[in-house]
Write a protein that holds these residues in place. Structure first.
Motif, PDB file in Angstrom:
ATOM      1  N   UNK A   1       0.796  -1.221   0.000  1.00 16.60           N
ATOM      2  CA  UNK A   1       0.000   0.000   0.000  1.00 16.60           C
ATOM      3  C   UNK A   1       0.825   1.266   0.000  1.00 16.60           C
ATOM      4  N   UNK A   2       2.078   1.184   0.458  1.00 12.50           N
ATOM      5  CA  UNK A   2       2.945   2.370   0.467  1.00 12.50           C
ATOM      6  C   UNK A   2       3.205   2.902  -0.933  1.00 12.50           C
ATOM      7  N   UNK A   3       2.995   2.073  -1.934  1.00 16.44           N
ATOM      8  CA  UNK A   3       3.208   2.496  -3.325  1.00 16.44           C
ATOM      9  C   UNK A   3       1.935   3.055  -3.948  1.00 16.44           C
ATOM     10  N   UNK A   4       0.886   3.179  -3.128  1.00 11.07           N
ATOM     11  CA  UNK A   4      -0.390   3.658  -3.654  1.00 11.07           C
ATOM     12  C   UNK A   4      -0.846   4.884  -2.862  1.00 11.07           C
ATOM     13  N   UNK A   5      -2.139   5.033  -2.702  1.00 11.18           N
ATOM     14  CA  UNK A   5      -2.697   6.253  -2.141  1.00 11.18           C
ATOM     15  C   UNK A   5      -3.790   5.894  -1.139  1.00 11.18           C
ATOM     16  N   UNK A   6      -4.103   6.805  -0.220  1.00 13.76           N
ATOM     17  CA  UNK A   6      -5.162   6.492   0.746  1.00 13.76           C
ATOM     18  C   UNK A   6      -6.560   6.426   0.141  1.00 13.76           C
ATOM     19  N   UNK A   7      -6.740   7.026  -1.042  1.00 13.92           N
ATOM     20  CA  UNK A   7      -8.056   7.015  -1.688  1.00 13.92           C
ATOM     21  C   UNK A   7      -7.879   7.257  -3.177  1.00 13.92           C
ATOM     22  N   UNK A   8      -8.939   6.998  -3.928  1.00 11.76           N
ATOM     23  CA  UNK A   8      -8.899   7.271  -5.364  1.00 11.76           C
ATOM     24  C   UNK A   8      -8.738   8.760  -5.608  1.00 11.76           C
ATOM     25  N   UNK A   9      -9.425   9.591  -4.824  1.00 15.62           N
ATOM     26  CA  UNK A   9      -9.304  11.037  -5.021  1.00 15.62           C
ATOM     27  C   UNK A   9      -7.874  11.512  -4.785  1.00 15.62           C
ATOM     28  N   UNK A  10      -7.197  10.935  -3.788  1.00 18.73           N
ATOM     29  CA  UNK A  10      -5.796  11.304  -3.542  1.00 18.73           C
ATOM     30  C   UNK A  10      -4.926  10.919  -4.732  1.00 18.73           C
ATOM     31  N   UNK A  11      -5.238   9.792  -5.364  1.00 15.47           N
ATOM     32  CA  UNK A  11      -4.496   9.378  -6.557  1.00 15.47           C
ATOM     33  C   UNK A  11      -4.742  10.344  -7.706  1.00 15.47           C
ATOM     34  N   UNK A  12      -5.987  10.780  -7.856  1.00 13.26           N
ATOM     35  CA  UNK A  12      -6.303  11.727  -8.923  1.00 13.26           C
ATOM     36  C   UNK A  12      -5.607  13.068  -8.685  1.00 13.26           C
TER      37      UNK A  12
END
Length: 693
Positions: A474-485
């Motif tokens: 998960x450290x390579x991703x984001x806490x939410x889809x909006x955070x990724x956007x």
């Protein structure tokens, strides 16, 4: 609310009307600069997709034999823990490369799938790339370092429509309405297609090329351009390498030889070449009709070279090289840096189909061979996002055998497809109307906005975020889809909240970019001769393999395409899209029908081996195809059938295989297949759909 449709690859502007938060109508957005209000039957069926009673709305875990359709509803936590537990155990036992991720046609989450693969350490992502977009992408990249799109707004004098029915089948951000507008302003269209489509019928010239021989035609056109001196001498001298070697190479493709191979009249080949080469502005719209045979990569290379010779690269009204906007998109978001070189070298088929492997993909045929042979290693698990592989992949028999040997199959989809029926765990995915996404195409960035929620469903992005967290990456991703956007948009200084209010940002065109910086190749020039391919063990110049001729047992050549109202294998269960066609069609010439004792509406079987099982289809008699060609509707399946076998009775991939594949890309020959046809036996037993005869 304004948004962007994703019922196909096109990306048309859409307006969704709602009452008290519930969508009630959808139509095209007349203010959208890309689609200008155009909205096809698939887009009009979007609310059918949203509200379909056949939608999956709960995770399912298999309780009976594979393929039986016996499942138990479980919670999301239970399903995901089952998936993560088995994936973790298998990766610990066999290595992360034993897990394969897969997806269907891109729904703007492709980069998410690759990011998850790279994060967990598997080099293996499978999809339809080998017979879709990527042969053209890689041929373009290796020729001039980029990917091109037709500059329809630049008013090309000539449009070469090659294996593409653009007004009916739209590609990423390039909508057929743009071609039609160019025609209204005076563009001349030359269509190269085995069948007479509506577009071909309206073209100034139609070359009904024999399926699978486009490569010979392209090489022959190059020879004519060189022999006649119709090439851009200034551009060739300043911006290409290998012209003399190319000129020598194409000597074998004289016009009579090309005519014999392709079935075309020499005068038509000459006229098409003259019109294209001498036009002040010209572009090539090459579609997936070119991608699905053993010559596809070299054919696209030849087309790219033809464009370069005639001075049409990055020119107004020509083939414009994509200049991506500075967001974290298709190139950066997958995080290829997370995959070590040692793991990347383990990619299945990487030693065989090296150009496809460069793009990060695995060819389905290579995967199935690896699963069945357990070489180069054991493949244990397959996680599929939006992919009905039993209907869409070539060689259905091999696909089924490979699936049966896997330890774990997970399918994320909207419906119970034949592939989902064969899964161990099924996760219900949301439609495009139920998620926020950034749409990144050549000509624009746009906001696809969530307008509805179907209880129990999750977007593929949400599923990937949850899997990543549970798998310890998960450290390579984001806490939410909006955070990724937000992260994806940081390069243009916007947040998702800000961007969705803007809605649409045009990617302003820049012509002749190479004049300042050269092309994005090592030589900074167009590689007419490609030494990188030579170093990989391939020919440095595009070649052509002559397809096997028809035989007395298999006297016809099959080509295929999906019907206009469907998108590959999708939407067969929706009332609007399925109402107009209840069975796949096999289009045959009147002389063929007479020879085989068939008439319009009869049921026939298409076969690739005498005595073997045939594919059941309804006959359509038409001179839209030549007497030696038959055209089959592709990717067909029957959602109402209760067994996998019955649902695939009319799947054309029952007669395709991996015997003739492109050596660079692993592309299967799905068009240009020698076949026979015969009258079918008992009628197909099909349940009637609600509201559909």
């Amino acid at each position: 609310m304004k948004t962007v449709c994703r019922m196909c690859h096109g990306g048309c502007g859409a307006i969704v009307e709602s009452v008290e938060g519930i969508p009630t109508a959808i139509h095209g957005d007349p203010d959208n600069p890309t689609s200008e209000g155009y909205f096809c039957i698939k887009g009009k069926a979007a609310l059918d997709l949203l509200r379909s009673p056949d939608r999956l709305t709960s995770p399912l875990v298999r309780t009976g034999p594979r393929g039986s359709g016996t499942f138990q509803q479980v919670s999301w936590d239970t399903a995901l823990e089952r998936v993560v537990g088995e994936l973790s155990a298998n990766m610990k036992l066999y290595g992360p490369e034993s897990t394969v991720l897969g997806q269907g046609t891109d729904r703007n989450y492709q980069e998410w799938v690759f990011r998850l693969a790279n994060a967990i350490g598997t080099p293996n992502v499978v999809g339809p790339a080998h017979v879709c977009f990527y042969p053209r992408v890689m041929a373009s990249v290796l020729t001039y370092g980029g990917f091109t799109f037709c500059d329809y707004d630049g008013d090309p004098h000539v449009i070469l429509l090659w294996g593409s029915n653009k007004p009916n089948t739209h590609s990423d951000g390039v909508i057929g309405i743009k071609l039609l507008r160019a025609v209204e302003r005076g563009s001349r269209v030359i269509t190269i297609d085995p069948r007479r489509t509506q577009t071909a019928a309206r073209s100034s010239l139609h070359l009904a090329v024999r399926p699978g021989t486009d490569g010979a035609l392209a090489l022959g056109m190059i020879k004519i351009v060189i022999d006649e001196g119709w090439y851009d001498r200034e551009f060739v001298a300043a911006h290409t390498t290998g012209f003399d070697e190319l000129a020598d190479h194409v000597r074998a493709y004289d016009i009579d030889t090309v005519a014999r191979i392709t079935g075309l009249a020499p005068d038509d080949v000459l006229e098409a070449t003259r019109a294209y080469a001498l036009a002040p502005r010209a572009c090539v719209e090459a579609g997936t009709g070119v991608s699905q045979n053993e010559n596809c990569f070299d054919t696209y290379r030849s087309i790219a070279i033809l464009s370069a010779l005639c001075g049409n690269l990055d020119a107004p009204g020509g083939d414009l090289i994509w200049d991506p906007m500075p967001i974290e998109g298709r190139r950066a978001f997958p995080r290829t840096d997370l995959l070590t070189d040692d793991q990347a070298r383990k990619r299945i088929g990487g030693d065989k189909h090296k150009v496809l492997s460069m793009s990060g993909w695995v060819a389905p045929g290579d995967l199935h061979e690896a699963v069945l042979s357990e070489s180069p290693y054991r493949v244990s698990s397959l996680v599929l996002f939006g992919s009905n592989v039993l209907a869409s992949y070539e060689n259905t028999e091999a696909v089924l055998k490979a699936l049966a040997k896997l330890d774990l199959i997970v399918v994320c989809d909207l419906f119970m497809t034949p592939t989902a029926r064969f899964a161990d765990v099924v996760l219900p995915a949301s439609s495009w109307l139920e998620r926020d996404q950034i749409v990144e195409f050549n000509s624009y960035l746009a906001a696809r906005r969530k307008v509805a929620t179907v209880e129990g469903c999750r977007s593929d992005e949400e599923i990937i975020l949850d899997l990543a967290a549970r798998l310890g990456v998960g450290r390579h991703f984001f806490p939410s889809v909006e955070a990724a956007l937000d992260a994806k948009l940081a390069g243009i200084g916007l947040t998702w909240e800000q961007f969705k209010e803007i809605g649409y940002i045009r990617n302003e065109k820049r012509y002749f970019k190479y004049r300042a910086d050269g092309f994005r190749t090592r030589s900074k020039r167009v590689n007419l001769v490609n030494n990188a391919l030579r170093a990989m063990g391939y020919q440095a110049l595009p070649g052509f393999k002559i397809p096997p001729p028809p035989s007395p047992d298999l006297p016809y050549i099959m080509t295929s395409a999906h019907s206009r109202q469907f998108y590959n294998s999708e939407y067969h269960q929706l009332p609007i899209t399925s109402r107009g066609q209840s069975a796949p069609r096999l289009t045959v010439h009147p002389r063929t029908a007479e020879r085989e004792g068939l008439k319009d509406g009869d049921e026939a079987e298409l076969f690739a081996r005498p005595g073997a099982r045939g594919v059941r289809m309804a006959v359509k008699v038409s001179d839209d195809v030549e007497p030696h060609v038959v055209m089959a509707d592709a990717c067909w399946w029957y959602p109402e059938e209760s067994s996998i076998d019955a649902s695939l009775t009319s799947s054309v991939n029952l007669v395709t295989n991996n015997d003739r594949t492109d050596e660079h890309m692993g592309s299967a020959t799905m068009r240009g297949v020698p076949v026979g046809i015969r009258r079918a036996g008992a009628p197909l037993g099909r349940a009637k759909r609600a509201g559909h005869e």
